[in-house]
Design an enzyme around this catalytic site. Structure first.
Site, PDB file in Angstrom:
ATOM      1  N   ARG A  26       0.824  -1.216   0.000  1.00  0.00           N
ATOM      2  CA  ARG A  26       0.000   0.000   0.000  1.00  0.00           C
ATOM      3  C   ARG A  26       0.857   1.265   0.000  1.00  0.00           C
ATOM      4  O   ARG A  26       0.394   2.334  -0.374  1.00  0.00           O
ATOM      5  CB  ARG A  26      -0.958   0.019   1.188  1.00  0.00           C
ATOM      6  CG  ARG A  26      -1.966  -1.100   1.189  1.00  0.00           C
ATOM      7  CD  ARG A  26      -2.817  -1.114  -0.091  1.00  0.00           C
ATOM      8  NE  ARG A  26      -3.861  -2.132  -0.015  1.00  0.00           N
ATOM      9  CZ  ARG A  26      -3.701  -3.407  -0.362  1.00  0.00           C
ATOM     10  NH1 ARG A  26      -2.538  -3.828  -0.835  1.00  0.00           N
ATOM     11  NH2 ARG A  26      -4.698  -4.257  -0.255  1.00  0.00           N
ATOM     12  N   GLY A  53       3.604   9.110  25.120  1.00  0.00           N
ATOM     13  CA  GLY A  53       2.447   9.178  24.236  1.00  0.00           C
ATOM     14  C   GLY A  53       2.820   9.377  22.781  1.00  0.00           C
ATOM     15  O   GLY A  53       2.300   8.712  21.890  1.00  0.00           O
ATOM     16  N   LYS A  98      10.169   1.853  29.451  1.00  0.00           N
ATOM     17  CA  LYS A  98       9.382   2.058  28.236  1.00  0.00           C
ATOM     18  C   LYS A  98      10.137   1.690  26.960  1.00  0.00           C
ATOM     19  O   LYS A  98       9.575   1.082  26.046  1.00  0.00           O
ATOM     20  CB  LYS A  98       8.925   3.517  28.150  1.00  0.00           C
ATOM     21  CG  LYS A  98       7.856   3.874  29.145  1.00  0.00           C
ATOM     22  CD  LYS A  98       7.415   5.322  28.972  1.00  0.00           C
ATOM     23  CE  LYS A  98       6.308   5.648  29.963  1.00  0.00           C
ATOM     24  NZ  LYS A  98       5.839   7.031  29.814  1.00  0.00           N
ATOM     25  N   CYS A 194      15.882  29.291  18.417  1.00  0.00           N
ATOM     26  CA  CYS A 194      15.531  30.563  17.755  1.00  0.00           C
ATOM     27  C   CYS A 194      14.089  30.956  18.099  1.00  0.00           C
ATOM     28  O   CYS A 194      13.765  32.146  18.158  1.00  0.00           O
ATOM     29  CB  CYS A 194      15.627  30.433  16.241  1.00  0.00           C
ATOM     30  SG  CYS A 194      17.269  30.146  15.589  1.00  0.00           S
ATOM     31  N   CYS A 206       2.015  17.545  30.206  1.00  0.00           N
ATOM     32  CA  CYS A 206       0.852  16.653  30.296  1.00  0.00           C
ATOM     33  C   CYS A 206       0.563  16.271  31.732  1.00  0.00           C
ATOM     34  O   CYS A 206      -0.581  16.077  32.125  1.00  0.00           O
ATOM     35  CB  CYS A 206       1.090  15.390  29.481  1.00  0.00           C
ATOM     36  SG  CYS A 206       1.071  15.686  27.710  1.00  0.00           S
ATOM     37  N   CYS A 270      21.252  33.562  17.549  1.00  0.00           N
ATOM     38  CA  CYS A 270      20.900  32.381  18.352  1.00  0.00           C
ATOM     39  C   CYS A 270      22.151  31.753  18.963  1.00  0.00           C
ATOM     40  O   CYS A 270      23.143  31.534  18.278  1.00  0.00           O
ATOM     41  CB  CYS A 270      20.179  31.359  17.475  1.00  0.00           C
ATOM     42  SG  CYS A 270      19.838  29.799  18.306  1.00  0.00           S
ATOM     43  N   CYS A 273      22.296  27.922  17.091  1.00  0.00           N
ATOM     44  CA  CYS A 273      22.584  27.746  15.663  1.00  0.00           C
ATOM     45  C   CYS A 273      23.170  29.000  15.019  1.00  0.00           C
ATOM     46  O   CYS A 273      23.623  28.956  13.877  1.00  0.00           O
ATOM     47  CB  CYS A 273      21.335  27.298  14.906  1.00  0.00           C
ATOM     48  SG  CYS A 273      20.123  28.608  14.670  1.00  0.00           S
TER      49      CYS A 273
HETATM   50 ZN   LIG Z   1      18.768  28.695  16.569  1.00  0.00          ZN
END
Ligand SMILES: [Zn+2]
Lengths: 283, 67
Positions: A26, A53, A98, A194, A206, A270, A273
């Site tokens: 499929r 989850g 888990k 960022c 949660c 940033c 990065c």
């Molecule tokens: Zn960044």
């Protein structure tokens, strides 16, 4: 699959065996996948951090879709309050790790998938395996499925340093967030830091806010859908031609069922990065 | 007058106002939200220097970290 044992193999030269052709028919039927795409998935390695989850469902989708190798990372044990939404687990798993339980379950659900499980919190060393794969020209991806802001920052930083593409999903109460970034093919979209610098005030989780199982499932499904399409869109050398799903930040309102999309932009200042501080041994 | 929309609520500004000032005027801490301006996420370092334009659409939201 043969292709997994030959790191330098060019997937286009191989073919699916009859059994796998039936199993994945499929997907293979889609022109966007085809036999070459299915072989590409078999050659891919995805790291899933957080097997709660989000992670338990993403792991099932990717393993069962034919992703060749998964690394599962989670230090938490199955708790009774997880069971309404973490459907891979059952009462008998309560108290077990888990990542280890998921690995055992997936052996039966997806026998083609090679799985490594870490029953510890995330650290960058766990990415060495996937980086090795990347060097061999395989398609690699990290999924952030964790449940707290600090770990999300650490994962983002690690992916930036290691030049690994990151697909991140989150959910609390009725709000979901999803984004995909890649420092190699699309550096102008920046990183998680960022958008939300590390010192950001965050109140949602949660465990404090509650969540409905299907909302988590929606986010995990979308995250898996983005992940699969990124893997299919990468060439075997992971040069990562610019993919239309990269560089977006989606928000999902589980009450109105509405999605909002925004374009990501890099913050030149940033801390993560903006100034490239890649660790030489990781690149 | 400059008319802007913050999370789909119209608001008028009497003078050119920065994104940072608009957020502070809402009584929202700058380090608790992200801003989408006309479908583009704006990094915090630019909030002081961008002035809202007529018909700008702003969306403010906080980080969701659960999973
Ligand atoms: Zn960044």
């Amino acid at each position: 699959m043969q292709v997994m044992n030959k790191p330098d193999a060019i997937t286009e030269c191989n073919t699916l065996n009859d059994k796998d052709f039936m199993r994945y028919s499929r997907q293979v039927l889609l022109p966007e996948v085809g036999e070459a795409g299915q072989l590409r998935l078999a050659d891919a390695h995805v790291v899933i951090i957080g097997i709660g989850g989000l992670g338990q469902l993403a792991a099932q989708y990717l393993a069962c879709a034919g992703v060749g190798e998964l690394t599962l990372i989670d230090m938490d044990k199955v708790e009774v309050s997880n069971l309404p939404r973490q459907l891979l687990f059952s009462d008998a798993d309560i108290g077990l790790n888990k990542a280890l339980v998921a690995k055992e379950r997936l052996k039966f659900l997806a026998p083609n998938c090679t799985i490594t499980a870490y029953e510890t919190s995330f650290n960058i060393k766990q990415l060495y395996g996937v980086l090795q794969k990347k060097r061999q020209g395989k398609c690699t991806l990290v999924l952030d499925c964790t449940d707290n802001f600090e770990t999300r920052q650490l994962i983002n930083r690690s992916c930036v340093e290691a030049y690994l593409p990151l697909v991140s999903a989150s959910i609390a109460a009725f709000s979901g967030q999803l984004f995909a970034v890649d420092q190699i093919s699309f550096p102008s979209s920046g990183c998680y830091h960022c958008i939300f610098p590390a010192h950001t005030r965050v109140s949602h989780s949660c465990s404090t806010q509650g969540v409905l199982g299907p909302s988590v499932g929606v986010m995990a499904s979308m995250q898996s859908l983005v992940a699969m399409q990124l893997l299919l869109g990468m060439d075997s050398r992971c040069d990562g031609a610019l993919h239309p799903l990269l560089g977006h930040f989606w928000r999902f309102d589980a009450k109105s069922l509405s999605w909002t999309s925004a374009k990501l932009t890099r913050d030149p200042y940033c801390d993560v990065c903006g100034v490239r501080k890649a660790i030489p041994y990781l690149t | 007058m400059i008319l802007i929309h913050i999370n789909n609520v119209a608001q008028s500004l009497t003078e050119p106002t920065s994104l940072a000032a608009v957020i502070l005027a809402q009584d929202i801490a700058l380090d608790s939200v992200a801003i989408v301006l006309n479908a583009e996420l704006i990094p915090r370092n630019r909030w002081q220097s961008i002035l809202c334009q007529h018909e700008d659409k702003l969306e403010l939201f906080s980080a969701v970290a659960g999973g």
